[in-house]
Design a protein around this motif. Structure first.
Motif, PDB file in Angstrom:
ATOM      1  N   ALA A   1       0.802  -1.221   0.000  1.00  0.00           N
ATOM      2  CA  ALA A   1       0.000   0.000   0.000  1.00  0.00           C
ATOM      3  C   ALA A   1       0.835   1.271   0.000  1.00  0.00           C
ATOM      4  CB  ALA A   1      -0.926   0.013   1.214  1.00  0.00           C
ATOM      5  N   THR A   2       2.171   1.154   0.169  1.00  0.00           N
ATOM      6  CA  THR A   2       2.982   2.370   0.329  1.00  0.00           C
ATOM      7  C   THR A   2       4.187   2.443  -0.595  1.00  0.00           C
ATOM      8  OG1 THR A   2       4.380   1.384   2.055  1.00  0.00           O
ATOM      9  CG2 THR A   2       2.366   2.510   2.785  1.00  0.00           C
ATOM     10  N   HIS A   3       4.460   1.432  -1.385  1.00  0.00           N
ATOM     11  CA  HIS A   3       5.735   1.393  -2.109  1.00  0.00           C
ATOM     12  C   HIS A   3       5.928   2.587  -3.031  1.00  0.00           C
ATOM     13  CE1 HIS A   3       3.935  -0.009  -5.954  1.00  0.00           C
ATOM     14  NE2 HIS A   3       3.049  -0.568  -5.157  1.00  0.00           N
ATOM     15  N   GLU A   4       4.841   3.199  -3.499  1.00  0.00           N
ATOM     16  CA  GLU A   4       4.974   4.374  -4.374  1.00  0.00           C
ATOM     17  C   GLU A   4       5.579   5.566  -3.644  1.00  0.00           C
ATOM     18  OE1 GLU A   4       2.086   2.890  -3.756  1.00  0.00           O
ATOM     19  OE2 GLU A   4       1.068   2.296  -5.602  1.00  0.00           O
ATOM     20  N   HIS A   5       5.509   5.551  -2.325  1.00  0.00           N
ATOM     21  CA  HIS A   5       5.976   6.683  -1.523  1.00  0.00           C
ATOM     22  C   HIS A   5       7.338   6.430  -0.876  1.00  0.00           C
ATOM     23  CE1 HIS A   5       1.781   7.484  -2.091  1.00  0.00           C
ATOM     24  NE2 HIS A   5       1.425   6.526  -1.267  1.00  0.00           N
ATOM     25  N   VAL A   6       7.939   5.285  -1.170  1.00  0.00           N
ATOM     26  CA  VAL A   6       9.143   4.848  -0.456  1.00  0.00           C
ATOM     27  C   VAL A   6      10.385   5.040  -1.318  1.00  0.00           C
ATOM     28  CG1 VAL A   6      10.285   2.862   0.601  1.00  0.00           C
ATOM     29  CG2 VAL A   6       7.824   3.220   0.944  1.00  0.00           C
ATOM     30  N   TYR A   7      11.399   5.622  -0.723  1.00  0.00           N
ATOM     31  CA  TYR A   7      12.679   5.878  -1.384  1.00  0.00           C
ATOM     32  C   TYR A   7      13.573   4.645  -1.361  1.00  0.00           C
ATOM     33  CZ  TYR A   7      16.942   8.659  -2.368  1.00  0.00           C
ATOM     34  OH  TYR A   7      18.097   9.177  -2.904  1.00  0.00           O
ATOM     35  N   ALA A   8      13.564   3.936  -0.229  1.00  0.00           N
ATOM     36  CA  ALA A   8      14.351   2.715  -0.084  1.00  0.00           C
ATOM     37  C   ALA A   8      13.838   1.969   1.141  1.00  0.00           C
ATOM     38  CB  ALA A   8      15.839   3.022   0.073  1.00  0.00           C
ATOM     39  N   VAL A   9      14.194   0.692   1.224  1.00  0.00           N
ATOM     40  CA  VAL A   9      13.835  -0.140   2.363  1.00  0.00           C
ATOM     41  C   VAL A   9      15.118  -0.601   3.045  1.00  0.00           C
ATOM     42  CG1 VAL A   9      12.731  -2.278   3.123  1.00  0.00           C
ATOM     43  CG2 VAL A   9      11.695  -0.916   1.286  1.00  0.00           C
ATOM     44  N   ALA A  10      15.166  -0.465   4.355  1.00  0.00           N
ATOM     45  CA  ALA A  10      16.318  -0.902   5.135  1.00  0.00           C
ATOM     46  C   ALA A  10      15.892  -1.990   6.117  1.00  0.00           C
ATOM     47  CB  ALA A  10      16.932   0.276   5.886  1.00  0.00           C
ATOM     48  N   PHE A  11      16.865  -2.724   6.591  1.00  0.00           N
ATOM     49  CA  PHE A  11      16.611  -3.666   7.676  1.00  0.00           C
ATOM     50  C   PHE A  11      17.922  -3.896   8.405  1.00  0.00           C
ATOM     51  CE2 PHE A  11      17.924  -6.324   4.158  1.00  0.00           C
ATOM     52  CZ  PHE A  11      18.766  -7.245   4.748  1.00  0.00           C
ATOM     53  N   GLU A  12      17.827  -4.396   9.614  1.00  0.00           N
ATOM     54  CA  GLU A  12      18.994  -4.622  10.454  1.00  0.00           C
ATOM     55  C   GLU A  12      19.291  -6.104  10.617  1.00  0.00           C
ATOM     56  OE1 GLU A  12      18.966  -1.823  14.042  1.00  0.00           O
ATOM     57  OE2 GLU A  12      16.898  -1.698  13.317  1.00  0.00           O
TER      58      GLU A  12
END
Length: 289
Positions: free
Chosen positions: A195-206
């Motif tokens: 529902a949000t990927h159009e608004h996301v610059y990048a995805v991070a995780f630890e």
């Protein structure tokens, strides 16, 4: 903990309103990840950010409560991101006392912070106007949204999780509605991407290979099963949404070999690495040389 909810629950009104507003946005204003161009990133939460060192990276994520404001656009090549906790709030935050007690859903003992009820009717507006807007005014145009999975600490069932996810989606969309050019990096939040990927610059995780346990105050090796689960999520992010992925791992700052090998392992998987100390109090820039 949250108070008892009625047996039949619907997506909160504010979430449906924000979702409806974004259906009318031109698609060009929604493709946040399409402009991504970076090979390096640094996460530094210490109290004395050194612009000259941080500016060696393409992206820099800093703790804004130190009073640090980024250089003006064009003064460095670096894009500056402010750390923002969405799912939890520390009692040391300036805005903590303005949060209604009814919005507090629980407590995270490991990090000593309160968990926010993401279904609270005024939370998206509070996030945009009280938290994001002052940072935008100070010059931050990017935001690293953390603690997106903290609702799992207080959710009682699948319906609780669904409602909390709808609240988080509303927060992300509200930020982009208020600041259409804001660059948002999500820390995990995999379940929010449809529902949000159009608004996301990048995805991070630890913690892909090496992690940090705040409760134990020590570095840990990540179990193979946990790594496999993360890599499956990474594959989904790349394949379904075409978003860049950032992996954040942790090694003692004095153990250069651990830092170097972990960075190389992450890069080999076609992800942007950062390997720092457990509390991200030092800038590990030696690996840029």
């Amino acid at each position: 903990m949250k108070s008892a909810m009625p047996s039949v629950r619907k997506i909160p009104l504010y979430a449906r309103m924000v979702m409806g507003l974004f259906l009318s946005l031109p698609i060009g204003e929604m493709q946040a990840g399409a402009e991504f161009a970076a090979d390096s990133i640094v996460f530094y939460y210490g109290d004395r950010p050194a612009v000259d060192r941080l500016s060696r990276f393409d992206l820099a994520v800093v703790e804004p409560d130190t009073g640090f404001s980024p250089p003006k656009e064009g003064e460095t090549r670096t894009r500056w991101f402010a750390y923002v906790s969405v799912g939890e709030v520390s009692r040391s935050r300036e805005y903590y006392k303005a949060i209604p007690a009814s919005w507090i859903a629980g407590y995270n003992k490991e990090w000593r912070s309160d968990v926010i009820d993401q279904t609270a009717e005024g939370w998206p507006e509070f996030m945009t106007e009280r938290i994001i807007a002052p940072l935008w005014k100070r010059g931050y145009t990017g935001f690293f949204l953390d603690t997106l999975d903290s609702y799992q600490l207080v959710a009682r069932d699948a319906l609780d999780r669904r409602d909390s996810q709808a609240g988080l989606i509303a927060v992300i969309r509200a930020i982009r509605q208020r600041f259409p050019t804001a660059r948002l990096i999500l820390n995990r939040g995999f379940e929010l991407l449809p529902a949000t990927h159009e608004h996301v610059y990048a995805v991070a995780f630890e913690s892909l290979f090496k992690g940090w346990s705040e409760a134990r105050g020590q570095y840990v090796d990540v179990p193979e099963d946990d790594r496999k689960w993360l890599l499956d999520r990474v594959d989904e992010v790349k394949r379904q949404y075409g978003l860049p992925v950032i992996a954040i791992d942790y090694c003692p700052s004095a153990q250069y070999q651990c830092l170097k090998e972990t960075v190389e392992r992450i890069r080999a998987l076609d992800m942007i690495p950062y390997v720092g100390d457990g509390r991200l109090q030092q800038v590990n820039d030696a690996l840029l040389d």
